[in-house]
Design a protein around this motif. Structure first.
Motif, PDB file in Angstrom:
ATOM      1  N   MET A 284       0.832  -1.196   0.000  1.00 18.78           N
ATOM      2  CA  MET A 284       0.000   0.000   0.000  1.00 18.78           C
ATOM      3  C   MET A 284       0.871   1.251   0.000  1.00 18.78           C
ATOM      4  O   MET A 284       0.595   2.218  -0.716  1.00 18.78           O
ATOM      5  N   VAL A 285       1.938   1.242   0.798  1.00 24.53           N
ATOM      6  CA  VAL A 285       2.831   2.405   0.877  1.00 24.53           C
ATOM      7  C   VAL A 285       3.560   2.604  -0.447  1.00 24.53           C
ATOM      8  O   VAL A 285       3.606   3.719  -0.989  1.00 24.53           O
ATOM      9  N   SER A 286       4.132   1.538  -0.996  1.00 21.44           N
ATOM     10  CA  SER A 286       4.891   1.684  -2.239  1.00 21.44           C
ATOM     11  C   SER A 286       4.013   2.115  -3.403  1.00 21.44           C
ATOM     12  O   SER A 286       4.472   2.826  -4.309  1.00 21.44           O
ATOM     13  N   ASP A 287       2.752   1.709  -3.385  1.00 27.61           N
ATOM     14  CA  ASP A 287       1.833   2.112  -4.452  1.00 27.61           C
ATOM     15  C   ASP A 287       1.532   3.612  -4.432  1.00 27.61           C
ATOM     16  O   ASP A 287       0.968   4.154  -5.396  1.00 27.61           O
ATOM     17  N   LEU A 288       1.908   4.295  -3.339  1.00 26.67           N
ATOM     18  CA  LEU A 288       1.631   5.726  -3.216  1.00 26.67           C
ATOM     19  C   LEU A 288       2.660   6.602  -3.930  1.00 26.67           C
ATOM     20  O   LEU A 288       2.482   7.820  -4.017  1.00 26.67           O
ATOM     21  N   VAL A 289       3.735   6.008  -4.434  1.00 26.56           N
ATOM     22  CA  VAL A 289       4.817   6.803  -5.036  1.00 26.56           C
ATOM     23  C   VAL A 289       4.302   7.780  -6.093  1.00 26.56           C
ATOM     24  O   VAL A 289       4.607   8.985  -6.032  1.00 26.56           O
ATOM     25  N   PRO A 290       3.516   7.335  -7.092  1.00 27.64           N
ATOM     26  CA  PRO A 290       3.063   8.300  -8.114  1.00 27.64           C
ATOM     27  C   PRO A 290       2.193   9.408  -7.527  1.00 27.64           C
ATOM     28  O   PRO A 290       2.304  10.563  -7.962  1.00 27.64           O
ATOM     29  N   ARG A 291       1.345   9.067  -6.560  1.00 30.35           N
ATOM     30  CA  ARG A 291       0.461  10.085  -5.982  1.00 30.35           C
ATOM     31  C   ARG A 291       1.253  11.105  -5.165  1.00 30.35           C
ATOM     32  O   ARG A 291       0.976  12.307  -5.225  1.00 30.35           O
TER      33      ARG A 291
END
Length: 405
Positions: free
Chosen positions: A103-110
């Motif tokens: 969940m944390v790593s998926d936030l990179v683009p945002r």
């Protein structure tokens, strides 16, 4: 030695005055009983690491030291920072099912997109407040979106954080009756707000963290609404202010050390190590608390059971017995075993998110601006360093990349 010693010298303490007091205390007696405050104060890295490593002897449950208060007790039901095993493990495991590394790593683009959007808002400005422009809104928007609560309400979140973390006195102890009465209305408002959103998500699940927390299950057990309030409140308040502090402290440290700033500009891949050094050098939270469950010896002192210990993290991070030349800011420091995110079972669950937000924001700042400098003719405002080591207002002068080329 008592905190009143440093208070008497400085009615408006600065980080430098506190560090000087801590250095003197650490060198004279790393463990001392503060009779004025009725606490034991710990200053050395080894002793503090030992306490953090032994939750059976040194409890995180402070309930017997805090006056009973219904709003605080509701908030505490899911706040596993103040829990001991086995309840701590059960709640942390449940929360970890929802708050995952993926969940944390998926936030990179945002995070990158938000950083650009926020800096676009001051496009062309030669000076802006880094806290107001970026360091505060970035993490609070990220967390609000993650939880599925309205970003437009972030003014409420800031007000809650300011009230819950502010303290006017130089007292390392826990809240007394007067402090609890002062905090109660804010806790009641925050608890009610979060509980309403949790109940709404229980009725209408979505793809957000609150919905995932409602679905998390271990051995047939799930979190109830009131337990989720404590975790969500902790993430919302402590989560955003940690990154706010870290971003501001990074700019302050690099402004004070221009050679390090130039090195990072030339090679941004060194940012993760630099951020760790900022965390050691200016930790967002200066101290933690623990309770002795039995009589114990620390630093050559016999400490009875049921005593309150104040662990000065900011002092442990400057301990020359553990760090070479500890008052030097060194982005190449290795190893760098600071205690700013805690240790052992209570190591901060949100640490990867704070590190990620700080790294991405700094990469974009370095890409956008050829120079970033703290404004010398403007006023930097700081939080009370007894509670938070963080800037409240940080005006910076910037020159856009390419300007003047």
């Amino acid at each position: 030695m008592s905190t009143t010693d440093v208070t008497a010298r400085s009615t408006q303490p600065t980080l430098d005055s506190i560090l000087a007091w801590l250095r003197q205390a650490r060198e004279s007696s790393p463990v001392v009983h503060d009779e004025t405050q009725r606490v034991w104060q710990l200053f050395g890295h080894a002793d503090i690491l030992r306490v953090l490593s032994d939750p059976a002897t040194f409890s995180s449950d402070m309930s017997r030291f805090i006056p009973p208060q219904a709003d605080f007790e509701l908030f505490s039901r899911g706040n596993f920072v103040r829990m001991d095993p086995p309840k701590h493990r059960k709640l942390r495991d449940l929360v970890s099912q929802a708050f995952t590394p993926r969940m944390v790593s998926d936030l990179v683009p945002r995070i990158a997109a938000l950083t650009d959007e926020l800096l676009d808002g001051v496009e062309g400005a030669g000076r802006f407040d880094l806290v107001e422009t970026l360091a505060y809104p970035l993490p609070v928007i990220v967390i609000a979106e993650m939880l599925g609560i309205p970003v437009a309400d972030r003014g409420h979140f800031r007000g809650w954080a300011d009230t819950l973390l502010s303290r006017s006195e130089q007292n390392p102890g826990l809240p007394d009756d007067a402090a609890m009465n002062r905090l109660a209305p804010t806790l009641r408002e925050m608890n009610g707000y979060l509980l309403a959103h949790i109940k709404e998500r229980r009725a209408r699940p979505a793809d957000d963290l609150i919905s995932k927390l409602l679905r998390a299950e271990i051995d047939g057990q799930r979190l109830d609404d009131e337990e989720i309030v404590g975790f969500v409140g902790l993430l919302l308040i402590a989560g955003h202010i940690t990154t706010t502090a870290l971003l501001g402290n990074t700019i302050l440290c690099l402004d004070e050390h221009p050679a390090a700033f130039a090195e990072l500009r030339a090679d941004p891949t060194k940012l993760p190590a630099a951020i760790e050094e900022v965390l050691r050098y200016r930790p967002p939270f200066p101290r933690l608390a623990r309770r002795t469950t039995s009589a114990v010896e620390l630093g050559g002192k016999q400490i009875p059971a049921e005593q309150l210990l104040i662990l000065w993290i900011v002092s442990a991070n400057r301990d020359s017995a553990h760090f070479e030349d500890p008052d030097r800011f060194d982005i190449h420091r290795k190893p760098n075993h600071h205690l700013s995110f805690g240790y052992s079972i209570h190591f901060c669950l949100g640490a990867p998110l704070a590190r990620l937000e700080a790294r991405i924001a700094m990469e974009i700042l370095l890409e956008r601006y050829r120079t970033i400098a703290v404004a010398r003719d403007d006023r930097v405002e700081f939080q009370n360093p007894w509670s938070m080591i963080s800037a409240k207002r940080l005006p910076v002068d910037v020159q856009a990349a390419g300007a003047g080329d």
